[in-house]
Design a protein around this motif. Structure first.
Motif, PDB file in Angstrom:
ATOM      1  N   PHE A  47       0.902  -1.116   0.007  1.00 48.98           N
ATOM      2  CA  PHE A  47       0.055   0.100   0.238  1.00 48.98           C
ATOM      3  C   PHE A  47       0.981   1.171   0.158  1.00 48.98           C
ATOM      4  O   PHE A  47       1.916   1.467   0.656  1.00 48.98           O
ATOM      5  CB  PHE A  47      -0.896   0.119   1.317  1.00 48.98           C
ATOM      6  N   TRP A  48       0.415   2.390  -0.772  1.00 48.73           N
ATOM      7  CA  TRP A  48       0.985   3.577  -0.572  1.00 48.73           C
ATOM      8  C   TRP A  48       0.331   4.078   0.681  1.00 48.73           C
ATOM      9  O   TRP A  48      -0.687   4.269   0.712  1.00 48.73           O
ATOM     10  CB  TRP A  48       0.741   4.393  -1.790  1.00 48.73           C
ATOM     11  N   LYS A  49       1.331   4.612   1.553  1.00 46.40           N
ATOM     12  CA  LYS A  49       0.567   5.472   2.694  1.00 46.40           C
ATOM     13  C   LYS A  49       1.516   6.488   3.238  1.00 46.40           C
ATOM     14  O   LYS A  49       2.556   6.691   2.587  1.00 46.40           O
ATOM     15  CB  LYS A  49       0.549   4.078   3.703  1.00 46.40           C
ATOM     16  N   PHE A  50       1.168   6.823   4.433  1.00 49.37           N
ATOM     17  CA  PHE A  50       2.094   7.934   4.920  1.00 49.37           C
ATOM     18  C   PHE A  50       2.742   7.204   6.269  1.00 49.37           C
ATOM     19  O   PHE A  50       2.473   6.344   6.833  1.00 49.37           O
ATOM     20  CB  PHE A  50       1.090   9.067   5.914  1.00 49.37           C
ATOM     21  N   LEU A 134      -4.606   9.429  -5.978  1.00 49.03           N
ATOM     22  CA  LEU A 134      -5.961   9.431  -5.846  1.00 49.03           C
ATOM     23  C   LEU A 134      -6.918   8.885  -6.792  1.00 49.03           C
ATOM     24  O   LEU A 134      -7.677   7.847  -6.500  1.00 49.03           O
ATOM     25  CB  LEU A 134      -6.479  10.368  -5.066  1.00 49.03           C
ATOM     26  N   ASP A 135      -6.840   9.409  -7.849  1.00 42.05           N
ATOM     27  CA  ASP A 135      -7.892   9.210  -9.088  1.00 42.05           C
ATOM     28  C   ASP A 135      -7.744   7.741  -9.612  1.00 42.05           C
ATOM     29  O   ASP A 135      -8.587   6.965  -9.913  1.00 42.05           O
ATOM     30  CB  ASP A 135      -7.554  10.071 -10.148  1.00 42.05           C
ATOM     31  N   SER A 136      -6.204   7.263  -9.456  1.00 45.93           N
ATOM     32  CA  SER A 136      -5.977   5.687  -9.925  1.00 45.93           C
ATOM     33  C   SER A 136      -5.984   4.820  -8.974  1.00 45.93           C
ATOM     34  O   SER A 136      -5.856   3.516  -9.279  1.00 45.93           O
ATOM     35  CB  SER A 136      -4.655   5.930 -10.495  1.00 45.93           C
ATOM     36  N   TRP A 141      -8.957   7.003  -0.616  1.00 42.90           N
ATOM     37  CA  TRP A 141      -9.630   8.113  -0.103  1.00 42.90           C
ATOM     38  C   TRP A 141     -10.019   7.791   1.509  1.00 42.90           C
ATOM     39  O   TRP A 141     -10.756   6.690   1.379  1.00 42.90           O
ATOM     40  CB  TRP A 141     -10.790   8.470  -0.712  1.00 42.90           C
ATOM     41  N   ASP A 142      -9.301   8.343   2.444  1.00 42.04           N
ATOM     42  CA  ASP A 142      -9.741   8.279   3.766  1.00 42.04           C
ATOM     43  C   ASP A 142      -9.348   9.523   4.428  1.00 42.04           C
ATOM     44  O   ASP A 142      -8.917  10.563   3.853  1.00 42.04           O
ATOM     45  CB  ASP A 142      -9.142   6.845   4.253  1.00 42.04           C
ATOM     46  N   GLN A 143      -9.422   9.709   5.771  1.00 40.74           N
ATOM     47  CA  GLN A 143      -9.213  10.670   6.332  1.00 40.74           C
ATOM     48  C   GLN A 143      -7.672  11.102   6.626  1.00 40.74           C
ATOM     49  O   GLN A 143      -7.306  12.375   6.345  1.00 40.74           O
ATOM     50  CB  GLN A 143      -9.452  10.758   7.808  1.00 40.74           C
ATOM     51  N   CYS A 147      -6.169  14.996   5.135  1.00 38.67           N
ATOM     52  CA  CYS A 147      -5.528  15.764   6.071  1.00 38.67           C
ATOM     53  C   CYS A 147      -4.311  16.196   5.092  1.00 38.67           C
ATOM     54  O   CYS A 147      -3.891  16.907   5.009  1.00 38.67           O
ATOM     55  CB  CYS A 147      -5.236  14.911   7.127  1.00 38.67           C
ATOM     56  N   ALA A 148      -3.850  15.345   4.192  1.00 44.61           N
ATOM     57  CA  ALA A 148      -2.687  15.465   3.413  1.00 44.61           C
ATOM     58  C   ALA A 148      -3.054  16.454   2.413  1.00 44.61           C
ATOM     59  O   ALA A 148      -2.259  17.372   1.965  1.00 44.61           O
ATOM     60  CB  ALA A 148      -2.356  13.986   2.855  1.00 44.61           C
ATOM     61  N   LEU A 149      -4.095  16.517   1.783  1.00 40.85           N
ATOM     62  CA  LEU A 149      -4.524  17.645   1.060  1.00 40.85           C
ATOM     63  C   LEU A 149      -4.797  18.968   1.907  1.00 40.85           C
ATOM     64  O   LEU A 149      -4.189  19.826   0.949  1.00 40.85           O
ATOM     65  CB  LEU A 149      -6.010  17.286   0.392  1.00 40.85           C
TER      66      LEU A 149
END
Length: 156
Positions: A47-50, A134-136, A141-143, A147-149
């Motif tokens: 997964f791509w994540k923070f 996000l589009d791909s 999409w989550d909290q 918040c990153a946006l």
């Protein structure tokens, strides 16, 4: 039934219910955020994540946890780590605390990462690439992504 509910409220939270810190390493000059791709054993996929981690040390506050996660997961440190947002526990979700680590640098001697999951890739992305991910559906999409946006918006 009321007694059962009262008993549950008195029980110590399980490991799954602990609070979580999310850290956004952010380059304020290039307006890029740092993402990691991690192999998560429990899902058997990447997964791509923070940068993130559980608040598991009773004697430390959430800011300290955020700073430690940044060091453990991606061997970075920042002179400026600021709180962006915190969510409370709603409908079974865990409390989440979001931080921005401005202009982080790579550490020479980072602490060992105790996590079982491992990073398979990492990259800096600007807001356009972030939106494309996000589009791909490379990013969910989550909290955390919302918040990153907000982090991108903060430095526009």
């Amino acid at each position: 039934m009321l007694e059962t509910l009262q008993t549950k409220l008195k029980e110590k939270p399980s490991r799954k219910e602990r609070e979580v810190v999310i850290v956004y390493p952010f380059n304020t000059e290039t307006k890029e955020i740092f993402l990691i791709q991690e192999y998560i054993h429990s899902y058997d996929r990447k997964f791509w994540k923070f940068v993130s981690g559980g608040v598991d040390k009773v004697d430390k506050d959430i800011l300290t946890h955020a700073i430690e996660e940044l060091a453990e997961e991606v061997a970075m440190q920042s002179a400026v780590v600021c709180h962006l947002y915190s969510s409370e526990r709603v409908f079974g979700n865990r409390p989440m605390h979001y931080f921005i680590a401005e202009n982080p640098i790579v550490m020479e001697n980072p602490p060992e990462n105790p996590d079982e999951d491992y990073i398979t890739d990492a990259k800096w992305v600007d807001q356009t690439e972030f939106q494309q991910m996000l589009d791909s559906k490379e990013l969910l999409w989550d909290q955390g992504t919302m918040c990153a946006l907000q982090a991108f918006r903060r430095y526009q």
